[in-house]
Design an enzyme around this catalytic site. Structure first.
Site, PDB file in Angstrom:
ATOM      1  N   GLU A   1       0.886  -1.178   0.000  1.00 17.51           N
ATOM      2  CA  GLU A   1       0.000   0.000   0.000  1.00 17.51           C
ATOM      3  C   GLU A   1       0.907   1.206   0.000  1.00 17.51           C
ATOM      4  OE1 GLU A   1      -1.796   3.304   0.555  1.00 17.51           O
ATOM      5  OE2 GLU A   1      -1.261   2.673   2.577  1.00 17.51           O
TER       6      GLU A   1
ATOM      7  N   CYS B   1      -1.446   9.388   2.787  1.00 18.23           N
ATOM      8  CA  CYS B   1      -1.271   8.940   1.403  1.00 18.23           C
ATOM      9  C   CYS B   1      -2.476   9.298   0.545  1.00 18.23           C
ATOM     10  CB  CYS B   1      -0.999   7.442   1.359  1.00 18.23           C
ATOM     11  SG  CYS B   1      -2.204   6.443   2.243  1.00 18.23           S
TER      12      CYS B   1
END
EC number: 1.2.1.71
Length: 487
Positions: free
Chosen positions: A244, A278
């Site tokens: 991720e 993110c």
């Protein structure tokens, strides 16, 4: 010092010394020695020894341990929030939400295991078809610094529920939070060796990733590091690699009646956690008309009043320091490169003390920058791109190798239908910030943003492999045999 946790015991690291610092004061928070390659080997072997008994325990037994962990996290929420804030610079109001998310992750992960994996049976004419799921074995978990408690937890909890043993390598910028988290696991009664902690910098991470006795590696962090790991394991299909990573996330501003609501959601998208999520919006697409001008004027005005301060300041700031002095300096340097390439500063970032990690949020109009770099500036640096038509905005929004999150702020539902059908991202929001995500939904995106969906409901998918069986309790000859066989 007892920097490492191996085989249920705290132990001293035998690698080089390193330290973490409060980015808002420069004071040392954690100091110790990193794990050497030999230390990493001991941790992996400890996990391997513990795996057999842990994986043989029942799901209910494993869930009881992780539920005790959640209860202790809730009890110690304030201590965790203090540790997170002190080591990362994150304001306490936000650090408290991270600690709460760590506890909430447990029940979601248990539900996910039962619904997406677990065991299922169905009758067949000559027996029973059974689908079971088996743990991989020993998995390495690499954690990031921006959510040093919550995001590693999104790998560790589902991995443990599935029956894996774990070697945890946290960010070298947040070792103190990792140590506190592992202590809570120990106090929750997790058997010795099931979770091992190896602190350290790059060499420790390399030693763990290169170890031939790990069966999987679960990573949350930068796209550059994740891409290197992907290349490293390209010839090793036996390793389960879950990544991720980041994103160059677009937020498109359409026609809106409530400009302040749009400004609020844009600020949340771009500057929450000092832009160190993110899913934060990096590219903000604004119509090149009078309405777009009004939005930008208000966005710049409100952003200029954002408070930046120490994690424990009273009253609390909206933004704390970014993770380090180096990170702050890199953000300022990125701003200068964009300005040199033709960007216009609507609000310029400032690092008021070169010895600390505080930066003010920046808004740069990069519309006229040729060959805009497709990179993630991990901090409060918002890039404005003016557009003529909605399709032009969509085309440019999709012009990225990443695909983590995207958002549309617009009153027109038809625009939303077109947007969600056309945009390429794993998290796509309408009239909500780009960093708003449900723990009960997949978290992640295509392209250079990752390959699996860690940290939430779908994490169960990569923590165990399916094992299909056809079973009959009684051995019987079939009613007829295949041609060419004689009994």
């Amino acid at each position: 010092m007892s920097e490492l946790f191996i085989g249920g015991e705290w132990a001293a690291g035998t690698g080089p010394a390193f330290a973490s610092r409060n980015p808002g004061t420069g004071a040392a928070v954690w100091e110790g020695n990193s794990a050497s390659a030999d230390d990493v080997d001991r941790a992996v072997r400890s996990a391997r020894r513990a795996f057999a008994a842990w994986s043989a325990s029942s799901v209910d037994e494993r869930c009881a341990v992780v539920r005790r962990f959640a209860a202790l996290v809730t009890e110690r929420k304030e201590a965790l929030a203090e540790a997170i804030g002190r080591e990362t610079g994150k304001p306490l109001w936000e650090a408290r939400t991270e600690a709460a998310s760590m506890a909430a992750k447990v029940e979601i992960s248990i539900q996910a295991y039962n619904e997406r994996t677990g065991e299922k049976r169905s009758a067949m004419a000559d027996g029973t078809a059974v689908l079971r799921h088996r743990p991989h074995g020993v998995v390495a978990v690499f954690g990031p610094y921006n959510f040093p408690g919550h995001l590693p937890n999104g790998h560790i909890v589902p991995a443990l529920i599935a029956g894996n043993a774990v070697v945890f390598k946290p960010s070298e910028l947040a070792p103190g939070v990792a140590a506190l988290t592992v202590q809570i696991w120990r106090d929750a009664g997790l058997p010795a060796g099931v979770l091992n902690l190896v602190q350290g910098e790059k060499d420790t991470g390399i030693a763990l990733a290169n170890h031939r006795q790990i069966d999987g590696l679960f990573f949350t962090g930068s796209s550059d590091t994740g891409t290197l790991l992907h290349k490293q394991f390209g010839g090793r299909p036996e390793i389960v690699l879950a990544l991720e990573m980041g994103g160059n996330n677009p937020l498109v501003i359409g026609p809106v009646a409530d400009v302040d609501a749009a400004v609020h959601h844009t600020i949340q998208s771009a500057f929450l956690s000092a832009g160190q999520r993110c899913t934060c919006a990096r590219r903000i697409f604004v119509p090149n008309d009078a309405a777009g001008d009004r939005f930008l004027e208000r966005f710049t005005e409100v952003t200029s009043r954002i408070t930046v301060g120490e994690y424990n300041a009273d009253p609390q700031p909206f933004m704390g320091a970014v993770i380090s002095v180096r990170a702050a300096s890199r953000l300022v340097a990125a701003q200068e490169r964009l300005l040199a390439d033709g960007a216009k500063a609507l609000l310029k970032m400032e690092q008021r003390d070169p010895k600390l990690g505080f930066v003010t949020p920046a808004i740069l109009d990069v519309t006229n920058v040729a060959n805009r770099p497709d990179e993630e500036h991990f901090g409060p640096l918002a890039q404005i791109i003016r557009y003529g038509s909605f399709n032009e905005a969509l085309e440019q929004a999709n012009d990225t190798e990443f695909g983590l999150s995207a958002g549309l702020l617009a009153d027109d539902e038809a625009l939303w239908a077109h947007f969600q059908r056309t945009i390429r991202a794993g998290i796509v929001n309408w009239n909500r910030p780009t960093n708003g995500a449900s723990s009960g939904a997949p978290f992640g995106g295509p392209g250079r943003s990752g390959n699996h969906r860690p940290s939430a409901y779908y994490a169960a998918d990569y923590c165990a492999f399916p094992m299909a069986s056809v079973e009959s309790a009684q051995l019987q000859m079939p009613a007829s045999v295949s041609p060419g066989l004689q009994f």
